[in-house]
Design a protein around this motif. Sequence first.
Motif, PDB file in Angstrom:
ATOM      1  N   TRP A 113      -5.943  10.834  -1.109  1.00 30.25           N
ATOM      2  CA  TRP A 113      -5.987   9.440  -1.577  1.00 30.25           C
ATOM      3  C   TRP A 113      -7.393   9.031  -2.004  1.00 30.25           C
ATOM      4  O   TRP A 113      -7.562   8.275  -2.973  1.00 30.25           O
ATOM      5  CB  TRP A 113      -5.499   8.487  -0.467  1.00 30.25           C
ATOM      6  CG  TRP A 113      -6.457   8.399   0.707  1.00 30.25           C
ATOM      7  CD1 TRP A 113      -6.485   9.195   1.809  1.00 30.25           C
ATOM      8  CD2 TRP A 113      -7.523   7.473   0.848  1.00 30.25           C
ATOM      9  NE1 TRP A 113      -7.512   8.838   2.649  1.00 30.25           N
ATOM     10  CE2 TRP A 113      -8.166   7.775   2.080  1.00 30.25           C
ATOM     11  CE3 TRP A 113      -8.018   6.426   0.082  1.00 30.25           C
ATOM     12  CZ2 TRP A 113      -9.267   7.051   2.552  1.00 30.25           C
ATOM     13  CZ3 TRP A 113      -9.120   5.699   0.531  1.00 30.25           C
ATOM     14  CH2 TRP A 113      -9.733   6.020   1.762  1.00 30.25           C
ATOM     15  N   GLY A 159      -8.161   8.355  -5.650  1.00 31.01           N
ATOM     16  CA  GLY A 159      -8.479   6.927  -5.767  1.00 31.01           C
ATOM     17  C   GLY A 159      -9.783   6.691  -6.492  1.00 31.01           C
ATOM     18  O   GLY A 159      -9.887   5.773  -7.329  1.00 31.01           O
ATOM     19  N   VAL A 215       3.658   1.142  -7.578  1.00 27.05           N
ATOM     20  CA  VAL A 215       3.142   0.901  -6.224  1.00 27.05           C
ATOM     21  C   VAL A 215       4.016  -0.126  -5.506  1.00 27.05           C
ATOM     22  O   VAL A 215       4.354   0.035  -4.320  1.00 27.05           O
ATOM     23  CB  VAL A 215       1.676   0.432  -6.270  1.00 27.05           C
ATOM     24  CG1 VAL A 215       1.198   0.069  -4.864  1.00 27.05           C
ATOM     25  CG2 VAL A 215       0.782   1.509  -6.862  1.00 27.05           C
ATOM     26  N   ALA A 218       5.757   0.690  -2.062  1.00 19.93           N
ATOM     27  CA  ALA A 218       5.342  -0.023  -0.855  1.00 19.93           C
ATOM     28  C   ALA A 218       6.516  -0.756  -0.214  1.00 19.93           C
ATOM     29  O   ALA A 218       6.588  -0.884   1.016  1.00 19.93           O
ATOM     30  CB  ALA A 218       4.223  -1.001  -1.194  1.00 19.93           C
ATOM     31  N   VAL A 223      -1.719   3.740  -5.136  1.00 20.80           N
ATOM     32  CA  VAL A 223      -2.152   3.361  -3.785  1.00 20.80           C
ATOM     33  C   VAL A 223      -3.581   3.827  -3.543  1.00 20.80           C
ATOM     34  O   VAL A 223      -4.419   3.092  -2.996  1.00 20.80           O
ATOM     35  CB  VAL A 223      -1.194   3.942  -2.721  1.00 20.80           C
ATOM     36  CG1 VAL A 223      -1.762   3.720  -1.316  1.00 20.80           C
ATOM     37  CG2 VAL A 223       0.186   3.304  -2.836  1.00 20.80           C
ATOM     38  N   LEU A 264      -5.979   1.485  -5.382  1.00 22.47           N
ATOM     39  CA  LEU A 264      -6.147   0.170  -4.751  1.00 22.47           C
ATOM     40  C   LEU A 264      -6.938   0.275  -3.448  1.00 22.47           C
ATOM     41  O   LEU A 264      -7.745  -0.617  -3.134  1.00 22.47           O
ATOM     42  CB  LEU A 264      -4.780  -0.465  -4.518  1.00 22.47           C
ATOM     43  CG  LEU A 264      -4.020  -0.859  -5.802  1.00 22.47           C
ATOM     44  CD1 LEU A 264      -2.594  -1.276  -5.463  1.00 22.47           C
ATOM     45  CD2 LEU A 264      -4.751  -1.981  -6.531  1.00 22.47           C
ATOM     46  N   ALA A 265      -6.739   1.339  -2.684  1.00 25.51           N
ATOM     47  CA  ALA A 265      -7.504   1.502  -1.443  1.00 25.51           C
ATOM     48  C   ALA A 265      -8.987   1.661  -1.740  1.00 25.51           C
ATOM     49  O   ALA A 265      -9.835   1.033  -1.084  1.00 25.51           O
ATOM     50  CB  ALA A 265      -6.981   2.710  -0.667  1.00 25.51           C
ATOM     51  N   HIS A 318     -10.494  -1.602  -2.870  1.00 24.92           N
ATOM     52  CA  HIS A 318     -10.813  -2.489  -1.754  1.00 24.92           C
ATOM     53  C   HIS A 318     -12.141  -2.101  -1.100  1.00 24.92           C
ATOM     54  O   HIS A 318     -12.955  -2.984  -0.769  1.00 24.92           O
ATOM     55  CB  HIS A 318      -9.701  -2.471  -0.713  1.00 24.92           C
ATOM     56  CG  HIS A 318      -9.994  -3.312   0.494  1.00 24.92           C
ATOM     57  ND1 HIS A 318     -10.138  -4.682   0.437  1.00 24.92           N
ATOM     58  CD2 HIS A 318     -10.215  -2.964   1.798  1.00 24.92           C
ATOM     59  CE1 HIS A 318     -10.416  -5.159   1.638  1.00 24.92           C
ATOM     60  NE2 HIS A 318     -10.470  -4.129   2.487  1.00 24.92           N
ATOM     61  N   CYS A 368      -7.105  -1.788   4.007  1.00 30.22           N
ATOM     62  CA  CYS A 368      -6.801  -1.175   2.700  1.00 30.22           C
ATOM     63  C   CYS A 368      -5.311  -1.245   2.418  1.00 30.22           C
ATOM     64  O   CYS A 368      -4.888  -1.559   1.299  1.00 30.22           O
ATOM     65  CB  CYS A 368      -7.268   0.288   2.689  1.00 30.22           C
ATOM     66  SG  CYS A 368      -9.053   0.526   2.659  1.00 30.22           S
ATOM     67  N   VAL A 391      -3.361  -3.125  -0.618  1.00 26.99           N
ATOM     68  CA  VAL A 391      -2.416  -2.450  -1.513  1.00 26.99           C
ATOM     69  C   VAL A 391      -1.154  -3.270  -1.653  1.00 26.99           C
ATOM     70  O   VAL A 391      -0.655  -3.509  -2.775  1.00 26.99           O
ATOM     71  CB  VAL A 391      -2.091  -1.036  -0.989  1.00 26.99           C
ATOM     72  CG1 VAL A 391      -0.895  -0.439  -1.745  1.00 26.99           C
ATOM     73  CG2 VAL A 391      -3.302  -0.126  -1.105  1.00 26.99           C
ATOM     74  N   ARG A 392      -0.619  -3.727  -0.546  1.00 29.51           N
ATOM     75  CA  ARG A 392       0.645  -4.491  -0.595  1.00 29.51           C
ATOM     76  C   ARG A 392       0.447  -5.836  -1.285  1.00 29.51           C
ATOM     77  O   ARG A 392       1.294  -6.248  -2.087  1.00 29.51           O
ATOM     78  CB  ARG A 392       1.168  -4.694   0.831  1.00 29.51           C
ATOM     79  CG  ARG A 392       1.540  -3.385   1.549  1.00 29.51           C
ATOM     80  CD  ARG A 392       2.214  -3.670   2.888  1.00 29.51           C
ATOM     81  NE  ARG A 392       2.426  -2.463   3.667  1.00 29.51           N
ATOM     82  CZ  ARG A 392       3.412  -1.590   3.486  1.00 29.51           C
ATOM     83  NH1 ARG A 392       4.295  -1.812   2.516  1.00 29.51           N
ATOM     84  NH2 ARG A 392       3.540  -0.525   4.258  1.00 29.51           N
ATOM     85  N   SER A 452      -0.231  -5.402  -5.222  1.00 31.09           N
ATOM     86  CA  SER A 452       0.899  -4.903  -6.003  1.00 31.09           C
ATOM     87  C   SER A 452       2.149  -5.793  -5.852  1.00 31.09           C
ATOM     88  O   SER A 452       3.143  -5.563  -6.538  1.00 31.09           O
ATOM     89  CB  SER A 452       1.263  -3.485  -5.572  1.00 31.09           C
ATOM     90  OG  SER A 452       1.676  -3.454  -4.207  1.00 31.09           O
TER      91      SER A 452
END
Length: 425
Positions: free
Chosen positions: A309, A313, A334, A338, A366, A369-370, A373, A416, A420-421, A424
């Motif tokens: 990831w 990422g 995503v 998720a 994912v 986005l992690a 962040h 993180c 993500v949640r 998205s």
Amino acid sequence: MTEDVPRRRSRWPLWTALAVVLSLLTCGLPAALLAAVARQVTERPAAVRPPGGPDDPDDPAARTARLLAAQLDRQAVALLRGDRAGFLAIADRSAHADLGRRYAALRALRVTVWRAEPTGPPTAVPGQPGRWRQPVTFRYCLVVPDCPPSPVPVATRWRESGDTPVLLAVEESRSERSGARPWEVSELVAVVGPRTMVATTPAYRKRLPGLLAEAEAAAKVADLYPVAGPPPDRYRVFYAGKAEWARWYGGGRPRWTAGYAVTVGGGQHEVVLNADALTTGDTGVLLRHELTHAASLPDRGYPGGGTWWLVEGLAEYAGADGAPVDRYEGLADVRRYAAGGWDGRLASLVPAADDTADRAGAAYGVGYLAVRHLVDRYGEQRTLAFFRAVVHDGRTVEEASGQVFDEPWQPLHDECVDYVRAASG
């Protein structure tokens, strides 16, 4: 250990050919480089000595080893000075077609260093008197005259002919971890810019000017992400048609893959793009992604698994090139992932070879986005330091988080995942 880093396909329409005429590369090596050719050969490390030693006149293997090394040195000099006839002169006529194609491909790629180092004693071929098999490592540089050469271990086959043994064949390196290089198996044309080299087969030569422009723009982004030393001297990009995609570097990539970066040693990762999976608008994103792998990954590759990831990422973050999060192409994938079967663990994201494009796209999203962040909270430099600690130095994410962010990893991991949640959703 993971040998390459694939990137998912886009779902956009396939590439539309660029109507630009290619000016073929015809320039030779600079005079200063030609003057260094002989020095390269004399500086070649000594071959592994066979039993009996090179000074034993009664040992046929030792004598053969010396003669084979001399022939390989002769061929190296011919390649670097642009002497096709000299390159072929050590070989049997039956090998000329294959060797002539290799010669032309390497010259198109602007080979600047070429050494052929015997890596063990020659062995007699059972039942074939006067025939020998010699393991060899080719070491090469492209475009740049002074680089840590990339190694290619192969086997060569020879027949005795007095003091000038004759080369019968150079076997492909397909049995090695990185598989056969493009110049081993394909006719190539290439263009070179200040930071990149882009090569393909003659069928796609008209696409080279556009690909080079995209690669040069992507290199400016990728050059921002070396984490343990300078960026590559040149980013090497190979554009593969259907047949080449199935053969270069061993082929066999997942169906959802649009490109990958494969480590070839010497501090280099060579990038391959899948012609059947690209559109004009998607090429820049993919190149920024893959060239960032070439800039950021260690030469030995990376363990994969729980660090996937982070590696992907960062490459997706570079591919986005500062665009707002809501413009990221994979947000819908995503969101579905998720809300569906994801267990909320970053370490479990690695897509399988038989996954759908949507599932693979979600995993990359994912990771993006992690990393996004982490950058938003700590900045790019500390995020890159975290990447280095995990991917290059082999620290656990728990150790690296405490060392770089002064935070325990689990709460940060959960942050993180929440990001993500939310991003998205």
